[in-house]
Design a protein around this motif. Structure first.
Motif, PDB file in Angstrom:
ATOM      1  N   GLU A   1       0.803  -1.276   0.165  1.00 42.22           N
ATOM      2  CA  GLU A   1      -0.028   0.070   0.044  1.00 42.22           C
ATOM      3  C   GLU A   1       0.752   1.153  -0.115  1.00 42.22           C
ATOM      4  OE1 GLU A   1      -4.133  -1.582   2.436  1.00 42.22           O
ATOM      5  OE2 GLU A   1      -2.395  -0.666   3.593  1.00 42.22           O
ATOM      6  N   HIS A   2       1.925   1.276   0.719  1.00 43.93           N
ATOM      7  CA  HIS A   2       2.773   2.517   0.839  1.00 43.93           C
ATOM      8  C   HIS A   2       3.515   2.493  -0.644  1.00 43.93           C
ATOM      9  CE1 HIS A   2       2.419   4.174   4.832  1.00 43.93           C
ATOM     10  NE2 HIS A   2       1.919   2.939   5.147  1.00 43.93           N
TER      11      HIS A   2
ATOM     12  N   GLU B   1       2.461   1.733  -3.393  1.00 48.27           N
ATOM     13  CA  GLU B   1       1.745   2.502  -4.188  1.00 48.27           C
ATOM     14  C   GLU B   1       1.645   4.128  -4.152  1.00 48.27           C
ATOM     15  OE1 GLU B   1      -2.253   0.352  -5.801  1.00 48.27           O
ATOM     16  OE2 GLU B   1      -2.216   0.300  -3.754  1.00 48.27           O
ATOM     17  N   ARG B   2       1.409   4.334  -2.720  1.00 48.47           N
ATOM     18  CA  ARG B   2       1.366   5.714  -2.253  1.00 48.47           C
ATOM     19  C   ARG B   2       2.786   6.534  -2.937  1.00 48.47           C
ATOM     20  NH1 ARG B   2       0.289   7.341   3.861  1.00 48.47           N
ATOM     21  NH2 ARG B   2       0.352   9.394   3.877  1.00 48.47           N
TER      22      ARG B   2
ATOM     23  N   ASP C   1      -2.368  11.044  10.294  1.00 45.82           N
ATOM     24  CA  ASP C   1      -2.625   9.802   9.414  1.00 45.82           C
ATOM     25  C   ASP C   1      -2.196   8.416   9.821  1.00 45.82           C
ATOM     26  OD1 ASP C   1      -2.647   7.981   7.280  1.00 45.82           O
ATOM     27  OD2 ASP C   1      -1.606   9.287   5.886  1.00 45.82           O
TER      28      ASP C   1
ATOM     29  N   SER D   1       0.894   6.457   8.454  1.00 46.76           N
ATOM     30  CA  SER D   1       2.463   7.011   8.529  1.00 46.76           C
ATOM     31  C   SER D   1       2.787   7.142   9.912  1.00 46.76           C
ATOM     32  CB  SER D   1       2.478   8.298   7.473  1.00 46.76           C
ATOM     33  OG  SER D   1       1.741   9.320   7.761  1.00 46.76           O
TER      34      SER D   1
END
Length: 316
Positions: A227-228, A230-231, A285, A288
């Motif tokens: 997921e990170h 992608e981010r 968030d 993170s």
């Protein structure tokens, strides 16, 4: 005589489509802009989270091998005993360690690279120099590390990460929690350092794995890494299989923890600590942010994890 960096790697025919395009680029601003992801499995891959994330990408996306490193010169076989098959009265097969560079396509058809396999034990500087040469030849402009580290966090809360980069702007949304620390090195860390010195953007995320699961597998951490990724890169990556594996694993761990009142108490204490910190940072968030132990606690978790890893290695 020691091998030159370029002698550590063999470019395969599948690399020609990348090499040809970059050979025609005269202006650096016209470079392809490939992302190179690396997840080299070593002592700084708690719960094998980085390796599992890379294996998931290979299982879920079209890919081909474009380069092969000389693992026989880079890996200590006695520290990482390769598997052999013995049948009845004879040896039938040998599974040699591999360090391979793959070209993949994400769900939108965009190409990216993945350096996947065993972390080298030897010739770190020459290995990093060989990777740096490929970065130039293949049009890579961003290098991303996927790792995992043991931390005093509970498995019942969202997986958090530590982000790092050669330039703060690359990870601007991620908080900085602690100051200077001296920790054991890794090839991935050296690669990031050398890339930065060469003016190449390099960054990475390390998932925080509950210290009591660091020697097992923890697909929730692998899911978080993807997921990170992608981010940070804009790649479109599949996550459904990892999400299902993480949910199933969570159920198994919950059942095992519930069998011991001592384990239940440990997890409850970690939850209280995690929730107290999160409440103090309300509005941040969680992807993170998260639990922030002291530098001393981080160092202690590293030392315990590495000691456990070392005890599992064969002795002379």
């Amino acid at each position: 005589m020691p091998q030159r960096p370029e002698e550590l790697v063999e470019l395969l025919p599948a690399a020609n489509r990348f090499l040809g395009r970059e050979a025609e680029v005269g202006d650096p601003t016209e470079r392809r802009g490939l992302v190179l992801v690396h997840d080299l499995a070593g002592d700084f891959d708690a719960a094998h989270a980085g390796a599992l994330a890379g294996a998931h990408l290979l299982a879920a996306l079209p890919h081909e091998v474009i380069a092969r490193f000389d693992a026989d010169s880079l890996v200590d076989y006695r520290a990482h005993r390769p598997r052999m098959t013995f049948s009845g009265d004879r040896y039938e097969s040998f599974t040699a360690p591999e360090i391979l560079l793959y070209a993949l396509e994400d769900d939108a058809g965009s190409p990216f690279l993945l350096l996947h396999g065993t972390e080298p034990d030897y010739a770190w500087e020459r290995f990093v120099a060989a990777v740096a040469r490929l970065v130039q030849q293949l049009g890579v402009t961003s290098v991303v590390a996927l790792q995992a580290i043991p931390m005093p966090v509970p498995h019942t809360r969202p997986v958090t990460v530590t982000a790092h980069a050669t330039r703060r702007q690359l990870i601007e949304p991620y908080p900085v929690y602690w100051g200077e620390m001296r920790i054991p090195g890794s090839v991935s860390a050296l690669l990031e350092l050398r890339m930065g010195e060469a003016g190449v953007d390099a960054l990475g995320v390390a998932a925080h794995v509950p210290h009591y699961l660091a020697q097992a597998t923890y697909p929730a951490a692998s899911l978080t890494l993807v997921e990170h990724l992608e981010r940070l890169t804009g790649l479109h990556l599949p996550t459904e299989a990892l999400r299902e594996a993480a949910e199933a694993h969570r159920t198994e761990v919950d059942e095992q923890i519930a069998r011991s009142t001592e384990n239940v108490a440990v997890v409850a204490a970690l939850e209280q600590q995690y929730d107290a910190f999160t409440a103090a940072r309300e509005g941040t968030d969680l992807l993170s942010g998260g639990e922030v132990p002291s530098a001393e606690e981080i160092g202690a978790e590293f030392e315990r994890f590495l000691a456990d890893q070392d005890r599992k290695k064969p002795r002379d």
